[in-house]
Design a protein around this motif. Structure first.
Motif, mmCIF file in Angstrom:
data_model
loop_
_atom_site.group_PDB
_atom_site.id
_atom_site.type_symbol
_atom_site.label_atom_id
_atom_site.label_comp_id
_atom_site.label_asym_id
_atom_site.label_seq_id
_atom_site.Cartn_x
_atom_site.Cartn_y
_atom_site.Cartn_z
ATOM 1 N N PHE A 29 13.284 18.169 26.008
ATOM 2 C CA PHE A 29 12.154 17.602 25.282
ATOM 3 C C PHE A 29 12.399 17.757 23.790
ATOM 4 O O PHE A 29 12.960 18.752 23.347
ATOM 5 C CB PHE A 29 10.855 18.320 25.667
ATOM 6 N N ALA A 30 11.954 16.775 23.020
ATOM 7 C CA ALA A 30 12.244 16.767 21.582
ATOM 8 C C ALA A 30 11.525 17.894 20.846
ATOM 9 O O ALA A 30 12.083 18.520 19.953
ATOM 10 C CB ALA A 30 11.853 15.415 20.991
ATOM 11 N N ASP A 31 10.292 18.150 21.239
ATOM 12 C CA ASP A 31 9.465 19.136 20.541
ATOM 13 C C ASP A 31 9.860 20.553 20.979
ATOM 14 O O ASP A 31 9.818 20.865 22.169
ATOM 15 C CB ASP A 31 7.994 18.851 20.894
ATOM 16 N N LEU A 67 20.115 17.338 25.852
ATOM 17 C CA LEU A 67 19.961 16.685 24.557
ATOM 18 C C LEU A 67 19.573 15.222 24.733
ATOM 19 O O LEU A 67 19.725 14.646 25.806
ATOM 20 C CB LEU A 67 21.253 16.810 23.749
ATOM 21 N N ASP A 68 19.087 14.617 23.660
ATOM 22 C CA ASP A 68 18.654 13.223 23.715
ATOM 23 C C ASP A 68 19.842 12.277 23.549
ATOM 24 O O ASP A 68 20.923 12.684 23.115
ATOM 25 C CB ASP A 68 17.638 12.955 22.606
ATOM 26 N N SER A 69 19.624 11.012 23.863
ATOM 27 C CA SER A 69 20.710 10.026 23.847
ATOM 28 C C SER A 69 21.231 9.719 22.442
ATOM 29 O O SER A 69 22.379 9.330 22.293
ATOM 30 C CB SER A 69 20.243 8.713 24.467
ATOM 31 N N LEU A 125 11.574 11.087 22.387
ATOM 32 C CA LEU A 125 13.016 11.145 22.647
ATOM 33 C C LEU A 125 13.220 11.627 24.069
ATOM 34 O O LEU A 125 12.370 12.329 24.614
ATOM 35 C CB LEU A 125 13.693 12.122 21.675
ATOM 36 N N ASN A 126 14.362 11.294 24.646
ATOM 37 C CA ASN A 126 14.591 11.707 26.036
ATOM 38 C C ASN A 126 15.319 13.047 26.134
ATOM 39 O O ASN A 126 15.891 13.364 27.169
ATOM 40 C CB ASN A 126 15.310 10.602 26.820
ATOM 41 N N GLY A 127 15.303 13.845 25.084
ATOM 42 C CA GLY A 127 15.894 15.171 25.155
ATOM 43 C C GLY A 127 15.713 15.929 23.859
ATOM 44 O O GLY A 127 15.048 15.454 22.927
ATOM 45 N N TYR A 128 16.327 17.112 23.805
ATOM 46 C CA TYR A 128 16.172 18.022 22.667
ATOM 47 C C TYR A 128 17.254 17.738 21.626
ATOM 48 O O TYR A 128 18.447 17.894 21.915
ATOM 49 C CB TYR A 128 16.275 19.469 23.161
ATOM 50 N N PRO A 129 16.875 17.355 20.415
ATOM 51 C CA PRO A 129 17.883 17.000 19.389
ATOM 52 C C PRO A 129 18.411 18.233 18.671
ATOM 53 O O PRO A 129 18.002 18.543 17.565
ATOM 54 C CB PRO A 129 17.096 16.081 18.456
ATOM 55 N N VAL A 131 18.152 1.620 30.557
ATOM 56 C CA VAL A 131 17.450 2.456 31.534
ATOM 57 C C VAL A 131 17.275 3.902 31.074
ATOM 58 O O VAL A 131 16.873 4.749 31.848
ATOM 59 C CB VAL A 131 18.150 2.434 32.920
ATOM 60 N N ASN A 132 17.581 4.201 29.816
ATOM 61 C CA ASN A 132 17.507 5.608 29.383
ATOM 62 C C ASN A 132 16.177 5.992 28.756
ATOM 63 O O ASN A 132 16.011 7.104 28.284
ATOM 64 C CB ASN A 132 18.663 5.943 28.426
#
Lengths: 423, 158
Positions: free
Chosen positions: A24-26, A50-52, A72-76, B78-79
């Protein structure tokens, strides 16, 4: 205690270590996710995925998203300062709860630096598995990048213990790659890390379409690692199916349960889970916890180890692939590049320009993955190439959704049987 | 083909029987099974397909569209970043006068929280997409859209 020691102790105690993919980004949300993972009723390790954007070194898009509150789709990890990441981990990560960084980058130097600065020592990937399916980076550049990152990891001080690297090669394409090539790539990436001096390694293998074939694959993976990594401490990590996941909750749980069964029956030490949300969206923390606990419970219920013929078909093919690569060049990085150039390694359906794209896989009626086209793979004397029908969008879709449909159908049929009873 | 037409431009040329469709991801998206599937599907609809693969930078997408002038650009993601990436990409593409009328569609899993809201879909359409295909819709609505293009000798299955 290091990542490897934690996994070894849990394994010695008869427990399967289970791990989510979670990011998660936050930092506060990421911390809550890790806390929930730690608190789950199972032997868990934590994950910071991590994010994309970070994966492709696009820190500007991360900054834009963070400024504007875009999800975001992950932790930056590169954009967040090290003290923020340390604070996010403080009091959670430690001897009883190691945390692994998961990313997917073919240019991961900044990620490695950020991870090391935050005090983390375990991550995963590899020069092939994070290049070919996931990037446009030329393979030889990815090989150089990953060699450099091994140096970064080894040169840093890790108070918690030896740095740990996991191969992602056993997961190539997620689905429809024949198990022998998954095993070969996982072994080759492990050997790549090993020759760079890494001595704490795990080798991945992603659950495919047939339990018996998967068990043969893990046996082959163990045999090759035992031969090629004599001075390393290594363990096997199974990934719950990475292709199209069942859409029903019961189907998803059933497939995850089968992955846990695969892990335990093959003596594997760790399992990366998937959740009931997998087919629909990025899972919540609660869905991840439920998946960890379900996998842990299934693992505890399985006690028998399977006996597999060590000289099985997956081993013979994987051995031939690894052998051909090792004979291509004395330097393993060069050997891997040369092997892909010559088609000695060729991943079916992989679109990367450095992949030959001549080999093709197919799913046989028993659900085993095989080769329909060998291209230049050094397997002509090892497998009988089968002539499969020309692939169309609908036959590809049925192969891609074979596992999803099988588990969904089973889940949907169960209540009917319960109502119908014996007939 | 387009290279030759430009090089020898000015004369009367016969419309080739198969036109080109570009299938592509966007910069942050590494998924490719969707692209492999679309390549086969669009090929079966009667087009030549150029598949740009994973993690296509904006600049490459622009140069490919400008040089190939495809019958359609199909963006698949799809991401979960598809909404954000799609808004950026379509605005950049539409900024080129040559690409104002190029049919551009987007589909896949476009947000991190499941299906897009009606508002998010409207934003994409307003920004310049000709169609937005949610993951749940299956291939049928995309096939119908593709059938409306003047694809030369295209025979669309019912």
């Amino acid at each position: 205690m290091s990542f490897e020691e934690f996994v070894a102790r849990r394994h010695a105690a008869g427990e399967l270590v289970v791990q989510p993919r979670m990011g998660f980004a936050d930092p506060a949300v990421m911390r809550a996710g890790l806390a929930a993972t730690k608190g789950a009723a199972a032997a868990t390790v934590g994950t910071v995925t991590l994010d994309s954007y970070t994966r492709v070194c696009d820190t500007a898009s991360v900054a834009h998203a963070l400024r504007n509150g875009i999800a975001l789709n992950g932790y930056p990890i590169v954009n967040h300062p090290p003290e923020v990441t340390r604070g996010m981990l403080d009091g959670l990560e430690g001897p009883d709860f190691p945390v692994q960084v998961r990313h997917g980058s073919a240019r991961p130097a900044d990620i490695f630096r950020a991870m090391i600065a935050a005090g983390l020592h375990a991550t995963e990937g590899g020069p092939v598995s994070y290049c070919l399916p996931y990037s446009r980076t030329p393979l030889d550049e990815s090989v150089r990048n990953w060699a450099h990152c091994c140096d970064l990891l080894l040169d840093a001080e890790h108070p918690a213990g030896r740095p740990h690297l996991e191969t992602f090669g056993g997961c190539m394409m997620g689905q429809l790659c024949p198990p022998s090539e998954l095993v070969a790539l996982s072994v080759l990436e492990a050997l790549f890390f090993y020759r760079k001096g890494v001595r704490s390694i795990s080798v991945s293998y992603a659950q495919q379409t047939n339990m018996t074939q998967d068990q043969e694959a893990v046996s082959a993976l163990r045999r090759l690692c035992a031969e090629l990594l004599p001075e390393a401490t290594w363990h096997v990590v199974i990934y719950a199916y990475m292709g199209l996941f069942p859409r029903t909750s019961d189907g998803a749980r059933g497939l995850l349960g089968t992955a846990a069964e695969l892990a335990v029956t093959t003596g594997s030490e760790r399992l990366i889970v998937k959740t009931t949300a997998e087919a629909h969206r990025i899972p919540t923390v609660a869905e991840n916890v439920a998946a960890l606990e379900h996998a842990g419970a299934v693992a505890r219920s399985v006690t028998e180890r399977v006996v597999v013929d060590a000289d099985n078909q997956v081993y013979r093919e994987a051995y031939a692939l690894v052998d051909a690569v090792l004979n291509s060049h004395a330097d393993l990085g060069r050997a891997i590049v040369v092997a892909f150039k010559r088609g000695l390694l060729d991943v079916p359906y992989c679109l990367h320009p450095d992949n030959a794209g001549q080999a093709r896989s197919y799913l046989d009626p028993a659900g085993r993955l095989g080769w329909s086209e060998l291209g230049s793979l050094p397997l002509h004397r090892v497998v009988e190439s089968r002539h499969a029908d020309r692939i169309t969008s609908s036959t590809l879709m049925s192969a891609l959704s074979h596992v999803q449909n099988a588990y969904d159908a089973e889940a949907l049929e169960q209540p009917m049987r319960a109502i119908g009873g014996e007939s | 083909m387009t290279e030759e037409l430009r090089a020898y431009g000015g004369g009367v040329v016969t419309e080739p029987s198969r036109r080109t469709v570009i299938v592509s991801s966007m910069a942050s998206d590494s998924h490719t099974w969707n692209l492999v599937y679309l390549e086969l599907l669009v090929g079966e609809l009667g087009f030549d397909v150029v598949n740009l693969g994973a993690c296509v930078p904006d600049e490459l997408l622009e140069s490919e569209c400008l040089s190939r002038r495809p019958a359609m650009l199909v963006l698949s993601s799809v991401n979960g970043h598809g909404h954000q990436d799609g808004l950026r990409v379509i605005q950049r593409l539409r900024a080129f006068p040559e690409l104002r009328t190029m049919p551009v569609v987007i589909g896949g899993k476009l947000g991190v929280g499941g299906a897009l809201t009606a508002e998010e879909t409207a934003q994409l359409l307003l920004a310049g997409f000709d169609a937005v295909f949610d993951d749940q819709q299956g291939a049928a609505s995309f096939r119908r859209f593709a059938a409306t293009l003047s694809a030369g000798a295209t025979q669309v299955e019912a």
